[in-house]
Enzyme design. Structure first.
Site, PDB file in Angstrom:
ATOM      1  N   ARG A 133       0.848  -1.189   0.000  1.00 43.30           N
ATOM      2  CA  ARG A 133       0.000   0.000   0.000  1.00 43.30           C
ATOM      3  C   ARG A 133       0.885   1.240   0.000  1.00 43.30           C
ATOM      4  O   ARG A 133       1.970   1.238   0.615  1.00 43.30           O
ATOM      5  CB  ARG A 133      -0.856   0.054   1.268  1.00 43.30           C
ATOM      6  CG  ARG A 133      -2.104  -0.784   1.209  1.00 43.30           C
ATOM      7  CD  ARG A 133      -3.133  -0.226   0.222  1.00 43.30           C
ATOM      8  NE  ARG A 133      -4.347  -1.033   0.210  1.00 43.30           N
ATOM      9  CZ  ARG A 133      -4.566  -2.055  -0.611  1.00 43.30           C
ATOM     10  NH1 ARG A 133      -3.668  -2.394  -1.514  1.00 43.30           N
ATOM     11  NH2 ARG A 133      -5.714  -2.717  -0.556  1.00 43.30           N
TER      12      ARG A 133
ATOM     13  N   HIS B 157      -1.056   0.669  -9.537  1.00 42.60           N
ATOM     14  CA  HIS B 157      -1.802  -0.223  -8.634  1.00 42.60           C
ATOM     15  C   HIS B 157      -2.391  -1.391  -9.441  1.00 42.60           C
ATOM     16  O   HIS B 157      -3.602  -1.631  -9.435  1.00 42.60           O
ATOM     17  CB  HIS B 157      -2.901   0.525  -7.874  1.00 42.60           C
ATOM     18  CG  HIS B 157      -3.355  -0.209  -6.638  1.00 42.60           C
ATOM     19  ND1 HIS B 157      -3.699   0.416  -5.474  1.00 42.60           N
ATOM     20  CD2 HIS B 157      -3.521  -1.539  -6.395  1.00 42.60           C
ATOM     21  CE1 HIS B 157      -4.067  -0.472  -4.556  1.00 42.60           C
ATOM     22  NE2 HIS B 157      -3.961  -1.686  -5.106  1.00 42.60           N
TER      23      HIS B 157
END
Ligand code: NDP
Ligand code: OXD
Length: 320
Positions: A235, A283
Site C-alpha cells: 500500500r 496499482h
C-alpha cells in the site's frame, strides 16, 4: 425470481465501475436481491455489504448488517471509515489473485536482477554496452516484508527461480526454505539479510510509513547490487515518499518499483514519473477480478446462512 427471505446485498464502490460487479452478482446469486449504493441507505433488508472504499458512515446506518466483504485483500479502505460497525469483515484470499501477485513480484525482482531499467535506458539512447559481470539468481537474496498469503506464495516462486529468500512478519513464521524474522526484535537482522526488498504488508497503524529513511539506512549496502532495491506492492501508505526520493538520490536505495502510492492516481506532477531509478505501475500488481471473486463471496454468504463459519476473517484489533 428473487427470494426475499435471503439477505439483501449492498454493493458500495468508489472509483470502480459497478457494471461488471452487478453483472457477476446477477450470475452468481440469481435468487438474491442486490442494491447498488447510493440506494439502500438504512434499508433493513440489507444484511451483507460488498465494498471497495465505501463512503464513510454508510455502513453504520444499516440496522441489520451482518457481514462486510472487502473487494480487496487489503482492508485499510474499509477501516478508513471512522463509523465502521462492529460486524465481521471478510477479505479476499483467492488463488487467482495470489498467483497474479506472485507473477508481478517475480517479474519485478527479475527485472532489477537482470538490469531491465539499465537496458531500457541504453535502448533509448542507442547505447551498446555489455555487462560482463552478470550475477545468477542464487547470488541475490530477496527479503519479503509480510509473510502472509501473498508473501509466502511469492517466496516459493522466487525460490523456484533460484533466489535466496528471507522474510519478516509480525509473529514468527516457519516457511520452507525461507529464513524468517519477526517483529521489531528481528527487523535489523532482516534488513541486513537481503539485496532486493519486496513489500507485501497490510497498511495498519503499526505499518504506516514504515518505509522511511531510518529503515533504508538500516538495510545492508554490502550485497552484489550495492545499495538495495525496494519493490512496494502493498500500500502507498506504507511509504514515506519524500524519504524514498531522498534515499535514491543519496544512494541508500539503488532503485525502486512502486505499484502503490499515498495518493492514487499518482499526481501527473509527481517527481516519481520521470525519476530514472523509479519504475511505476498503476496499482496493477493484482487487480480484483469480478469473475474470480464474486462467486466465492456468494458461496460464503450461502454457507453463513446455513450456519457455517466465515472464512478469511479480518482481525479488527490488528487491522488486517
Ligand atoms: P496477510 O494478512 O495474509 O499477510 C500480511 C502479512 O504482513 C503477515 O505476515 C503479517 O504478519 C505481516 N504484518 C502485518 N503487520 C505487521 C507488522 N506490524 N510488522 C510486521 N509484519 C506485519 O495479507 P496478504 O498477504 O493477503 O496481503 C498483503 C497486502 O498486500 C494487503 O494488505 C494489501 O495491502 C496488498 N495487496 C496489494 C495488491 C496490489 O495490487 N498492489 C493486491 C492485493 C493485496 P503475521 O503473519 O504475523 O500476521
Ligand atoms: C487489494 C488490492 O487489496 O487490489 O486486493 O490492492
Amino acid at each position: 425470481m428473487s427470494d426475499t427471505k435471503k439477505g439483501r446485498i449492498l454493493l458500495a464502490l468508489t472509483g470502480w465501475a459497478p457494471d461488471v460487479w452487478t453483472q457477476e452478482l446477477a450470475k452468481a446469486a440469481p435468487g438474491r436481491q442486490v442494491t447498488l449504493e447510493p440506494d439502500g441507505e438504512t434499508d433493513p433488508s440489507i444484511e451483507y455489504a460488498i465494498v471497495w472504499k465505501q463512503r464513510p458512515g454508510l455502513l453504520s446506518k444499516l440496522p441489520n448488517l451482518k457481514v462486510i466483504f472487502s473487494l480487496g485483500a487489503g482492508v485499510d479502505h474499509v477501516f478508513a471509515d471512522p463509523d465502521l460497525p462492529d460486524v465481521p469483515i471478510v477479505r479476499v484470499v483467492s488463488p487467482n489473485l495470489t498467483t497474479r501477485m506472485s507473477e508481478y513480484v517475480v517479474w519485478q525482482v527479475l527485472d532489477h536482477h537482470r538490469l531491465g531499467p539499465r537496458y531500457r535506458a541504453q535502448q533509448a539512447s542507442r547505447t551498446w554496452y555489455e555487462d560482463r559481470d552478470q550475477k545468477a539468481a542464487a547470488d541475490i537474496t530477496v527479503g519479503i516484508m509480510g509473510l502472509g498469503e501473498l508473501g509466502r506464495d511469492a517466496a516459493a516462486k522466487l525460490q523456484v527461480m533460484g533466489f535466496a529468500v528471507t522474510g519478516w512478519s509480525r509473529t514468527q513464521k516457519q516457511v520452507e526454505g525461507v529464513t524468517c524474522h519477526a517483529g521489531e526484535a528481528g527487523l535489523d537482522a532482516f534488513l541486513a539479510s537481503a539485496d532486493i526488498f519486496v513489500v507485501l504488508l497490510p497498511l495498519t497503524p503499526d505499518t504506516h510509513e514504515i518505509l522511511d529513511r531510518d529503515l533504508f539506512r538500516r538495510m545492508t549496502k554490502r550485497g552484489p547490487l550495492g545499495a538495495p532495491v525496494l519493490i512496494n506492492a502493498g500500500r502507498g501508505g506504507l511509504q514515506n515518499e519524500a524519504d524514498i526520493l531522498a534515499a535514491l538520490d543519496e544512494g541508500l536505495l539503488s532503485a525502486v518499483t512502486l505499484d502503490v502510492f499515498q495518493q492514487e492516481p499518482l499526481d501527473p506532477e509527481s517527481p516519481f514519473w520521470s525519476h530514472p531509478k523509479v519504475t511505476i505501475t498503476p496499482h496493477a500488481a493484482a487487480a480484483s477480478m469480478p469473475s474470480s471473486l464474486i462467486a466465492p463471496m456468494v458461496e460464503q454468504i450461502d454457507a453463513f446462512e446455513r450456519g457455517e463459519p466465515l472464512l478469511n476473517l479480518v482481525d479488527h484489533k490488528a487491522g488486517y
